[in-house]
Design a protein around this motif. Structure first.
Motif, PDB file in Angstrom:
ATOM      1  N   GLY A 374       0.219   4.861  -1.190  1.00 17.76           N
ATOM      2  CA  GLY A 374       0.149   4.107  -2.446  1.00 17.76           C
ATOM      3  C   GLY A 374       0.025   2.601  -2.260  1.00 17.76           C
ATOM      4  O   GLY A 374      -0.841   1.951  -2.866  1.00 17.76           O
ATOM      5  N   TYR A 375       0.852   2.040  -1.392  1.00 21.94           N
ATOM      6  CA  TYR A 375       0.846   0.578  -1.241  1.00 21.94           C
ATOM      7  C   TYR A 375      -0.415   0.053  -0.554  1.00 21.94           C
ATOM      8  O   TYR A 375      -0.679  -1.149  -0.583  1.00 21.94           O
ATOM      9  N   LEU A 376      -1.200   0.955   0.054  1.00 23.08           N
ATOM     10  CA  LEU A 376      -2.486   0.504   0.605  1.00 23.08           C
ATOM     11  C   LEU A 376      -3.375  -0.019  -0.522  1.00 23.08           C
ATOM     12  O   LEU A 376      -4.297  -0.804  -0.282  1.00 23.08           O
ATOM     13  N   ALA A 377      -3.075   0.414  -1.755  1.00 22.27           N
ATOM     14  CA  ALA A 377      -3.877  -0.040  -2.897  1.00 22.27           C
ATOM     15  C   ALA A 377      -3.808  -1.558  -3.057  1.00 22.27           C
ATOM     16  O   ALA A 377      -4.712  -2.165  -3.640  1.00 22.27           O
ATOM     17  N   THR A 378      -2.759  -2.198  -2.524  1.00 14.90           N
ATOM     18  CA  THR A 378      -2.676  -3.658  -2.643  1.00 14.90           C
ATOM     19  C   THR A 378      -3.864  -4.329  -1.951  1.00 14.90           C
ATOM     20  O   THR A 378      -4.306  -5.390  -2.381  1.00 14.90           O
ATOM     21  N   LEU A 379      -4.383  -3.682  -0.894  1.00 14.43           N
ATOM     22  CA  LEU A 379      -5.524  -4.269  -0.175  1.00 14.43           C
ATOM     23  C   LEU A 379      -6.768  -4.332  -1.061  1.00 14.43           C
ATOM     24  O   LEU A 379      -7.682  -5.099  -0.793  1.00 14.43           O
ATOM     25  N   LEU A 387     -10.491  -5.139  -9.117  1.00 16.39           N
ATOM     26  CA  LEU A 387     -10.745  -4.404  -7.887  1.00 16.39           C
ATOM     27  C   LEU A 387     -11.564  -5.260  -6.920  1.00 16.39           C
ATOM     28  O   LEU A 387     -12.492  -5.957  -7.325  1.00 16.39           O
ATOM     29  N   ARG A 388     -11.258  -5.215  -5.652  1.00 15.73           N
ATOM     30  CA  ARG A 388     -12.067  -5.918  -4.645  1.00 15.73           C
ATOM     31  C   ARG A 388     -13.169  -4.977  -4.161  1.00 15.73           C
ATOM     32  O   ARG A 388     -12.976  -3.763  -4.082  1.00 15.73           O
ATOM     33  N   SER A 389     -14.307  -5.582  -3.819  1.00 17.71           N
ATOM     34  CA  SER A 389     -15.422  -4.762  -3.340  1.00 17.71           C
ATOM     35  C   SER A 389     -15.126  -4.274  -1.924  1.00 17.71           C
ATOM     36  O   SER A 389     -14.235  -4.795  -1.238  1.00 17.71           O
ATOM     37  N   ARG A 390     -15.899  -3.292  -1.493  1.00 17.66           N
ATOM     38  CA  ARG A 390     -15.692  -2.772  -0.146  1.00 17.66           C
ATOM     39  C   ARG A 390     -15.902  -3.873   0.891  1.00 17.66           C
ATOM     40  O   ARG A 390     -15.157  -3.978   1.876  1.00 17.66           O
ATOM     41  N   ALA A 391     -16.916  -4.726   0.656  1.00 16.00           N
ATOM     42  CA  ALA A 391     -17.189  -5.801   1.615  1.00 16.00           C
ATOM     43  C   ALA A 391     -16.015  -6.774   1.680  1.00 16.00           C
ATOM     44  O   ALA A 391     -15.618  -7.214   2.761  1.00 16.00           O
ATOM     45  N   GLU A 392     -15.438  -7.092   0.531  1.00 13.97           N
ATOM     46  CA  GLU A 392     -14.294  -8.014   0.527  1.00 13.97           C
ATOM     47  C   GLU A 392     -13.117  -7.423   1.285  1.00 13.97           C
ATOM     48  O   GLU A 392     -12.497  -8.097   2.109  1.00 13.97           O
ATOM     49  N   HIS A 399     -13.541  -1.279  10.816  1.00 12.51           N
ATOM     50  CA  HIS A 399     -14.145  -0.113  10.136  1.00 12.51           C
ATOM     51  C   HIS A 399     -13.578   0.137   8.747  1.00 12.51           C
ATOM     52  O   HIS A 399     -14.244   0.705   7.908  1.00 12.51           O
ATOM     53  N   PHE A 400     -12.332  -0.217   8.543  1.00 14.67           N
ATOM     54  CA  PHE A 400     -11.664   0.053   7.270  1.00 14.67           C
ATOM     55  C   PHE A 400     -12.258  -0.843   6.187  1.00 14.67           C
ATOM     56  O   PHE A 400     -12.533  -2.003   6.453  1.00 14.67           O
ATOM     57  N   PRO A 401     -12.410  -0.379   4.962  1.00 13.32           N
ATOM     58  CA  PRO A 401     -12.300   1.000   4.518  1.00 13.32           C
ATOM     59  C   PRO A 401     -13.650   1.702   4.569  1.00 13.32           C
ATOM     60  O   PRO A 401     -14.678   1.110   4.255  1.00 13.32           O
ATOM     61  N   GLN A 402     -13.638   2.962   5.001  1.00  9.62           N
ATOM     62  CA  GLN A 402     -14.857   3.761   4.915  1.00  9.62           C
ATOM     63  C   GLN A 402     -15.289   3.805   3.445  1.00  9.62           C
ATOM     64  O   GLN A 402     -14.440   3.709   2.560  1.00  9.62           O
ATOM     65  N   PRO A 403     -16.603   3.953   3.179  1.00  9.34           N
ATOM     66  CA  PRO A 403     -17.059   3.971   1.777  1.00  9.34           C
ATOM     67  C   PRO A 403     -16.286   4.999   0.941  1.00  9.34           C
ATOM     68  O   PRO A 403     -15.928   4.733  -0.207  1.00  9.34           O
TER      69      PRO A 403
END
Ligand SMILES: *Cc1c(COP(=O)(O)O)cnc(C)c1O
Length: 656
Positions: A374-379, A387-392, A399-403
């Motif tokens: 759950g707390y990984l959601a802070t990233l 929400l932050r984009s995958r690139a951000e 590698h993190f986060p995979q799409p």
């Protein structure tokens, strides 16, 4: 006597527009924990003494005119002294015994889901304990009940749920003793909401646009179910007072909570007990929950996975079958961070599957078991809640986060409820799990007293209602100190990437470093052992499979890994200091992995898959939880990850 009364400060709300504190830099991490060496001992000591004194002054200032009840000479009395001596003796033996505890604080501990405790939470907990608030209701906890409800809103915001109590559809969350009870609460709420439209039909409530038959009533779904609940409440409020009571009783009599499962399904021949679909990697709390609810373990259908993530196609097939067979579905569970492998289920695909099935008449709740992740959601969150984009998110990592992982976190807002454990990746003391639902209005169905007419209710009433927290929670009396710890920690470290996110950031970086080092280890030791990371980690748990070179037999490989693990496990018979590292162990079962995946891993390890048999029906592997924030010690240029692999290499060579 006229004593001036201090007016206590209000508990600060987490309003969305509140100016966010400035981003923290890495050095803030140095102040977060007591530390592996107890580096921050004087900070913690100062806090404890300061607030203990503060508590004492509070006692004295309640009615300073009351004389001390314990005489000052009491300390000279033999009975007093004997008691103190006994107490000291027992406390000394407790303290001595506790030295055998597992050293969760150490970067040499990479076993289970535990680590050091965040100082703000630990201090808040210690400071609150002597006040002993009971969060069952505001009568016993005027301060900490509100903190608990606000902690629920803080978590809701982290997950992408509406967190403004002025909104009708605001989320609601409360704490539990842990993830197990939070998962149980999710089951309770989903069942209440699913069965309620059936009860309204059975009671014959007119004029509120009820579904046509029991099957469609049982498949009303969360959003439409909450809308229907609202129509019923408004209709009821418009009845004359005497009839209102009668109607409420009539509906109440038809509810599944009143009838019990046996009578409810006996009255509704079109319906059968609904099923819960969860991935095969789900935690055993789901089995417990179904037993406790009385639906039975047989209603828990475990779905296959792919790379330890829920297989969305298998889910689709299961749903098609349920629709065909008119088998109701209570809930689909997605796991955000599996307990054994840290993998992330495709929450987005589950949400999409529900959208498609809803159109065809099969509806259900979606719960995310994010007890671990759950707390990984802070990233994935900016300070303004966006929400932050995958690139951000990915800018910090290799590698993190995979799409798929980004898509899963981005989809959380479309689910109905979530379990998060502050006592896991929230780095807080035990006794702190959390249940959060997306739309608080559904909670009316769990209230012990059915006074759920709250028409025209505004923002103020949200807090007023949930101050009677015990009405809604599975537990009764519960720790207000735990609520204070969670709330204060989230205030000090807001749940976005620039604050709390610093912690999961460290753990994901550590997992990436661990993964790289594992590959190097595998190459360096190729002459004595075949080693591989069986699947790329989605987050911060990394497993390692090993097989001595030359061996093809699964049973033999398992015996080897068990011997390695012997040295990595807690052993109360030996002094703690003899232990170099702590790790944990898990297994891979061919029927869980699937034939293709098992073939791939067996080939990497040079194992013969034909040697899986009754005695060796699964592959034993090492499991590492990388949540300690000091795994990479920059101050002294030490990587505990390197040291661990050096140690493992030595053990492997010795055993071979
Ligand atoms: C730990 C865990 C649970 C159970 O939580 P407790 O706090 O131990 O009750 C449930 N689900 C998952 C995914 C977990 O990791």
């Amino acid at each position: 006597m006229n004593i001036p009364l201090a007016i206590p400060r209000d508990i600060p709300a987490n309003t969305p527009n509140e100016s966010a504190p400035e981003a923290l830099d890495r050095s803030a991490l140095d102040a977060c924990f007591l530390g592996p060496y107890g580096e921050n001992d004087s900070l913690l000591e100062k806090l404890v003494v300061e607030f203990l004194r503060d508590h004492v002054y509070w006692r004295r200032n309640f009615h300073p005119e009351d004389p001390p009840a314990i005489p000052t000479r009491a300390t000279q009395q033999p009975g007093y002294q004997a008691f103190e001596a006994r107490m000291r003796r027992e406390l000394h033996s407790l303290s001595a015994a506790l030295k055998k505890s597992v050293p969760f604080h150490s970067p040499r501990y990479i076993g289970h889901m535990a680590s050091d405790l965040l100082l703000p939470g630990l201090a808040a907990q210690l400071l609150t304990l002597p006040y002993n608030p009971n969060n069952v209701s505001e009568d016993a906890a005027p301060v900490t009940v509100e903190m608990e409800v606000r902690a629920g809103l803080q978590l809701a915001r982290m997950l992408g749920y509406p967190d403004d109590p002025a909104r009708d559809d605001c989320a609601f969350g409360h704490l539990t003793s842990g993830g197990t009870v939070a998962n149980y609460q999710a089951l309770r709420l989903a069942l209440a909401l699913k069965a309620f439209p059936v009860a309204l039909r059975a009671a014959g409530v007119p004029d509120i646009d009820l579904p046509d038959d029991d099957w469609s009533a049982f498949n009303t779904g969360t959003t439409a179910g909450i809308a229907l609940l609202g129509r019923w409440q408004r209709w009821l409020a418009n009845q004359p007072a005497d009839q209102r009571r009668a109607w409420r009783a009539r509906v109440q009599a038809e509810r599944i909570e009143t009838l019990g499962l046996v009578d409810f399904f006996a009255r509704h021949a079109q319906l059968s007990p609904p099923r819960v679909l969860a991935p095969v990697t789900a935690h055993y709390s789901w089995s417990k929950g179904l037993k406790l609810l009385g639906l039975g373990r047989a209603q828990l259908e475990l779905l296959p996975e792919r790379n330890m993530r829920l297989d969305a196609e298998a889910l689709q097939e299961a749903l098609e079958r349920c629709l065909r067979e008119r088998q109701p579905v209570l809930m689909v569970v997605a796991v955000l961070g599996t307990t054994e492998y840290g993998t992330i289920d495709p929450v987005d695909r589950v949400v999409a599957a529900r959208g498609a099935m809803r159109a065809r008449g099969l509806d259900f709740s979606i719960h995310v078991d994010a007890a671990w992740g759950g707390y990984l959601a802070t990233l994935f969150r900016n300070a303004d809640g966006s929400l932050r984009s995958r690139a951000e998110v990915g800018a910090d990592f290799a590698h993190f986060p995979q799409p798929e992982v980004h898509a899963a976190f981005a989809a959380l807002g479309g689910t109905d409820s979530v379990t998060v454990d502050p006592h896991k990746l929230g780095y807080l003391p035990y006794g702190a799990g959390a249940f959060i639902c997306r739309d608080h209005r559904a909670m009316a169905l769990l209230a012990e007293e059915a006074d759920y007419v709250f028409d025209g209710e505004g923002a103020g009433d949200y807090m007023a209602r949930y101050r009677r927290l015990g009405q809604f929670t599975p537990e009764g009396s519960k720790s207000g100190a735990a609520a204070a710890a969670v709330y204060v920690t989230h205030r000090v470290l807001p749940l976005d990437h620039a604050h709390f996110g610093l912690l999961p950031r460290q753990t994901v970086l550590a997992a990436e470093a661990f993964h790289r080092r594992a590959q190097q280890f595998s190459a360096e030791l190729a002459d004595s052992v075949h080693a591989c990371v069986p699947f790329a980690p989605d987050s911060n748990l990394v497993c390692l499979a090993l097989n001595p070179a030359g061996n093809r037999d699964v049973g033999h490989a398992n015996a080897f890994v068990r011997r390695l693990h012997e040295e990595l496990r807690c052993d109360p018979q030996r002094p703690l200091q003899m232990k170099e590292f702590f790790g944990s162990m898990t297994t891979l079962r061919p029927e869980v992995l699937g034939a293709a995946e098992m073939q791939r891993i067996a080939a990497q390890l040079r194992l013969d898959p034909a040697t899986f048999d009754d005695a060796a029906d699964r592959l034993v592997i090492l499991r590492h939880t990388l949540m300690n924030p000091y795994l990479i010690d920059r101050e002294n240029g030490i990587s505990y990850i390197d040291r661990y692999f050096d140690y493992l290499a030595m053990r492997v060579r010795a055993l071979c």
